[in-house]
Design an enzyme around this catalytic site. Structure first.
Site, mmCIF file in Angstrom:
data_model
loop_
_atom_site.group_PDB
_atom_site.id
_atom_site.type_symbol
_atom_site.label_atom_id
_atom_site.label_comp_id
_atom_site.label_asym_id
_atom_site.label_seq_id
_atom_site.Cartn_x
_atom_site.Cartn_y
_atom_site.Cartn_z
ATOM 1 N N LYS A 76 -0.165 8.616 -6.923
ATOM 2 C CA LYS A 76 -0.019 9.834 -6.126
ATOM 3 C C LYS A 76 -1.389 10.500 -6.066
ATOM 4 O O LYS A 76 -2.117 10.512 -7.067
ATOM 5 C CB LYS A 76 1.007 10.763 -6.802
ATOM 6 N N SER A 151 7.704 16.495 -3.673
ATOM 7 C CA SER A 151 6.393 16.288 -3.081
ATOM 8 C C SER A 151 5.890 14.853 -3.174
ATOM 9 O O SER A 151 4.995 14.474 -2.433
ATOM 10 C CB SER A 151 5.361 17.209 -3.739
ATOM 11 N N SER A 175 10.051 16.948 -7.795
ATOM 12 C CA SER A 175 9.170 16.176 -6.915
ATOM 13 C C SER A 175 9.138 14.679 -7.171
ATOM 14 O O SER A 175 8.581 13.940 -6.374
ATOM 15 C CB SER A 175 7.738 16.723 -6.992
#
Lengths: 488, 477
Positions: A76, A151, A175
């Protein structure tokens, strides 16, 4: 090769069925083929990946490999990667190349894993749909018109579309779990303090926790083994021995006590999702578990408390992005005030600004006690609720999200509606507890995730519970047809 | 109207740790800009602070030295504000739960002991420096200082004059140096002071509105700035004005304070506990361990100097003003093997005078304790007289020779041979019959004339007491 799980790829590499170089090339080709549609990667590090793959092959040849040596994964874009842009999904850091690796990245490098690239995300991890990214939204591989969740939407979409075998995510309010649910994969948010936050760009420091996202619980166990551990560079990291997460995967679930928090099944939950959760619970009963309804009476306070604590910490954490030392700086600033206001005004997106404003407000003189202090007290109440529950049961189960993936634009104009998509996940972050989301079926042709919540540092048990379900079901093997030619 | 001044001081003492409070970067002063700032000091994304245990130890030392309660649990908080030399956009400090609670310091003003309360002392990080001078139209940022550990020591508003404020400040300065937790260098900013000053009609209970004066980087400036500010406030009130709560800057060139920002313009710092740092927990065992490592503190040392060396209050106070001076004195006494008072007189007298004149600190003294002790030893055993000793001292200052070498080389040894002195006296009496007659007819003052002649003849080396006694006897014979 892309249909294999990490565990299978690891085995194939060890048995030299294929090389890491071949494997990496294969995934780089898939990224090239599919990423335009998905927008999951913001940076693909092809050359670096192939170089790492060569190194991994040498290690495997010399017999000095670990489970993840040579396995391609993706990070990420919130984890700092030395020499590679770390954007955090923001214009503010579009030009930022970190001079250091996050501890998590360092761990993957040490074990010899291959990094395919950096994954798209909501800006500074603030969002539940990936629509706040500076690089544009990630698409859900199951339906390109719907959001992948957020997210960690890039991570979830990359794993679900099988352009990466596994990915890291971070979870501040859901997330990891919510995008895992929306994309039909397995994700684990560890106990606060299990995974180092060093080099993981902070959104809300007391809630943020990195974790693995992969297709199976078994894969998550392998990834978590690499990610977890005490780090003296993170004062909130917990100094305790790390469990062997794979060792107990096959333990029997006979006698497992499951609690169903009634607050997770109330108003607002899509009835089709409720039905699928109950079907999954029935599977567990077949595996020898007992089920009991329990109550988390302060659940309804978690969203309000979260939307005080998280913005408060974010307003302070994001103050460093001021255009002075790195990151975005406005053109021709007139003076210091202009430099600050325009660099931040132009560098941050709307959702980030909204949270900075909320956070600044709740910390202001005269409001601190009414908001921040009260929210911290609520946190304690919520933790106590869980503590109480874990006296009676071993794990809690319920939906990960009240709905399946929604369509782009459906909630982006209504922040409150958007915030409520995390209604079942944020309480864990407030309490610091671990939780997983595993796929348990489909509603309207979109994946549904079930959340499994455990006590502090019970990750190996959670993974065991998830793995046993995945031994008797195959929801985790379903793949979106557009991206996968084979069934498996 | 009679006015009373009320002063409270906030002191920032830079702790003498080798690395910064939350990072491993060095704290040494004077390095090239931005060479001692690591990713943590620069506030890079994703970096995290880790507390320096040595800074905590130093804070605990201070707490114990002022008889304060050391908090078993204290909390680091973020003080949020934007400034280019504040890389994170917040300063990590302590707010409602400081590491050191209420304590006290005794000061001596005009011969009277007064107790000044210390409200609290807390740990925090320093900011960097903004450099406006060297870059035309631009500001340079040097982050070497960012993250340097500070102990902020806040006093009660217990001081009633600039003199008391300076006495407190000097006492505090001596204390942190005794404890070896701060080098006390005020020019380099290692020991900085802000003063909160207000006035009120004598007898009134409530405090007046205060002004906070910043930029006081010497004891002299503290005194001058407070005196200026007190006069300004009194004049303002007497002319019908009102003191406003504000921050004022002291300008040492113009010797005045001027307004920097008012209360309305003050920042809302939005303090909240830093989620990156756990609460600081200090165990009783740790406190006990630090306690055993405490050096002898100024007040205890002063008392010991009085009882052990038989010194008076004044001498003992002066000699214990700094740890270096006290150590020097004790080294002299130990080696001289003489009366402590004699050593004290030389340290406080000729040596301190010469150091003052040369602008040197005791630790920079060209005359080491061992060489001064050599001189004291020779005064004590009457090898030289006190007068000759001054001559030897000058030679000690100028050279690296020992007192004995100087006495030997310059032939300064005192004449104590009675026969030798007698023969010189006889000669002088024989050469000055007129003066002898006048003396014997009652002109006592002429005794000095004979002493002078004898000293001249011996180049000052005759033992003064012996000379006196023998001369007196001969003149009356």
């Amino acid at each position: 090769m892309h249909n294999k799980t990490i565990a299978e790829l690891s085995q194939g590499l060890q048995q030299k069925q294929f090389s890491s170089f071949e494997l990496t090339e294969h995934f780089l080709n898939r990224i090239q083929q599919h990423n335009d549609k998905l927008n999951a990667f913001v940076t693909v590090t092809g050359e670096l990946a192939l170089a790492q793959a060569k190194g991994a092959d040498a290690r495997i040849a010399s017999g000095q490999s670990n489970a993840l040596t040579g396995v391609p994964i993706a990070q990420k874009d919130i984890f700092c990667t030395q020499g590679v842009r770390t954007s955090c999904g923001s214009k503010m850091l579009d030009n930022f190349i970190a001079p250091y690796n996050a501890t998590v990245v360092e761990h993957f490098n040490k074990t010899g894993a291959v990094m395919l690239g950096k994954l798209n995300m909501d800006e500074f991890a603030m969002g539940s749909s990936n629509e706040t990214s500076y690089y544009g939204p990630v698409k859900n591989p199951w339906d390109l018109g719907t959001v992948p969740g957020g997210s960690s939407g890039g991570s979830a979409a990359a794993v679900a579309s099988r352009i990466a075998p596994g990915a890291t995510g971070t979870d501040t309010g859901g997330s990891i779990r919510q995008p895992a649910a929306f994309c039909g994969i397995t994700g684990l948010k560890p106990t606060y303090g299990l995974v180092s936050r060093w080099g993981m760009i902070a959104f809300a420091s007391s809630l943020d926790q990195g974790g693995p996202m992969a297709r199976t619980a078994e894969d998550c166990a392998l990834m978590l083994q690499t990610m977890a551990g005490f780090d003296e560079k993170d004062s909130t990291s917990v100094n305790r021995p790390v469990d062997d997460f794979s060792a107990t995967l096959n333990n029997s679930l006979a006698g497992l006590r499951i609690g169903l928090p009634k607050e997770f099944f109330g108003e607002g939950l899509d009835p089709e999702i409720a039905k699928l959760i109950h079907q999954a619970i029935a599977e567990y009963e077949k595996l020898g578990a007992t089920v009991k309804e329990i109550s988390l009476p302060n659940m309804n306070l978690s969203a309000p408390a979260y939307y005080v604590v998280a913005p408060a910490e974010c307003s302070s954490n994001l103050a460093r992005f001021d255009g002075v030392r790195y990151g975005y700086r406005c053109e021709n600033p007139k003076d210091l005030h202009d430099l600050y206001t325009r660099s931040r005004g132009e560098g941050f997106g709307a959702e980030v600004k909204r949270r900075i404003l909320i956070g600044t407000y709740v910390l202001s003189a005269g409001y601190y006690d009414a908001y921040y202090l009260k929210a911290q007290k609520i946190r304690r109440l919520i933790s106590d609720d869980f503590k109480q529950a874990f006296q009676e049961v071993d794990v809690l189960m319920g939906p990960t999200s009240p709905s399946v993936a929604f369509r782009f634009g459906e909630k982006s104009a209504d922040p409150i509606a958007m915030y409520l998509s995390d209604i079942y996940t944020i309480a864990l972050n407030l309490a610091g507890l671990p939780g997983m989301s595993i796929p348990v079926g489909f509603s309207k042709n979109l994946p549904v995730g079930m959340q499994i919540i455990g006590n502090y540092f019970s990750e190996s048990h959670l993974l065991n519970v998830a793995h046993q379900y995945q031994q008797v079901t195959d929801w985790h093997h379903k793949a979106p047809a557009e991206f996968c030619d084979e069934k498996r | 109207m009679q006015w009373e001044t009320v002063i409270g001081l906030e002191v920032h003492a830079q702790l003498a740790t080798r690395s910064k409070i939350f990072s491993a970067a060095a704290t040494a002063y004077g390095a090239e800009p931005n060479t001692q700032a690591c990713t943590i000091d620069l506030g890079m994304p994703g970096v995290l602070p880790v507390l320096n245990a040595e800074a905590v130890r130093m804070a605990v030392k201070f707490g114990l030295a002022i008889n304060a309660r050391v908090a078993s649990r204290s909390v680091f908080a973020r003080k949020n504000y934007f400034y280019p030399d504040l890389p994170k956009g917040y300063q990590i400090s302590q707010y409602d739960l400081p590491v050191v609670g209420k304590g006290k310091l005794n000061i001596l003003v005009d011969g009277e002991v007064k107790t000044v309360g210390v409200t609290r002392a807390h740990l925090e990080e320093d900011a960097g420096k903004s450099l406006h001078e060297d870059f035309h139209g631009l500001t340079g940022i040097d982050l070497n200082r960012a993250g340097t550990p500070l102990l902020e020591i806040v006093s009660e508003p217990d001081m009633r004059s600039a003199k008391e404020a300076v006495a407190y400040l000097k006492k505090l300065h001596a204390l942190v140096r005794y404890l070896e937790i701060c080098d006390g260098n005020m020019q380099e900013g290692s020991f900085r002071c802000d003063a909160n000053v207000s006035v009120r009609p004598k007898g009134q209970q409530e405090f007046g509105t205060r002004a906070e004066i910043k930029n006081l980087n010497s004891f002299r400036f503290v005194e001058k700035a407070i005196n200026f500010e007190v006069e300004r406030q009194i004049e303002l009130i007497e002319n019908g004005g009102k003191v406003v709560q504000e921050t004022r800057l002291y300008d040492s060139v113009k010797d005045e304070t001027r307004s920097m920002r008012s209360k309305e313009e003050a920042n809302d710092y939005r303090y909240f506990p830093d989620p990156d740092l756990l609460p600081l927990e200090i165990t009783a065992d740790f406190i006990a361990e630090v306690h055993t490592s405490l050096p002898e503190l100024p007040d205890a040392k002063r008392d010991r100097f009085k009882t052990h060396y038989g010194l008076g209050d004044y001498d003992a106070t002066v000699l214990t003003a700094t740890r270096e001076l006290a150590d020097y004195f004790e080294a002299v006494v130990a080696e001289a093997g003489a009366d402590a008072k004699l050593s004290a007189n030389w340290v406080m007298g000729d040596l301190s005078g010469a150091l003052n004149k040369a602008g040197l600190e005791i630790e920079q003294s060209p005359v080491e304790a061992s060489r001064l002790a050599g001189l004291v030893r020779r005064i004590n055993d009457e090898t030289i007289s006190g007068k000759i000793a001054k001559q030897v001292f000058e030679a000690l200052w100028e050279s690296k020779d020992s007192a004995d070498d100087i006495i030997e080389k310059q032939g300064l040894k005192q004449i104590t041979d009675t026969g030798a002195i007698e023969s010189i006296i006889d000669q002088i009496i024989a050469n000055n019959p007129e003066q002898l007659a006048q003396y014997r007819s009652g002109k006592d003052k002429l005794f000095g004339f004979f002493v002078g002649q004898a000293m001249k003849a011996t180049q000052g080396k005759a033992n003064p007491q012996q000379l006196n006694d023998l001369l007196k006897a001969k003149l009356q014979a």
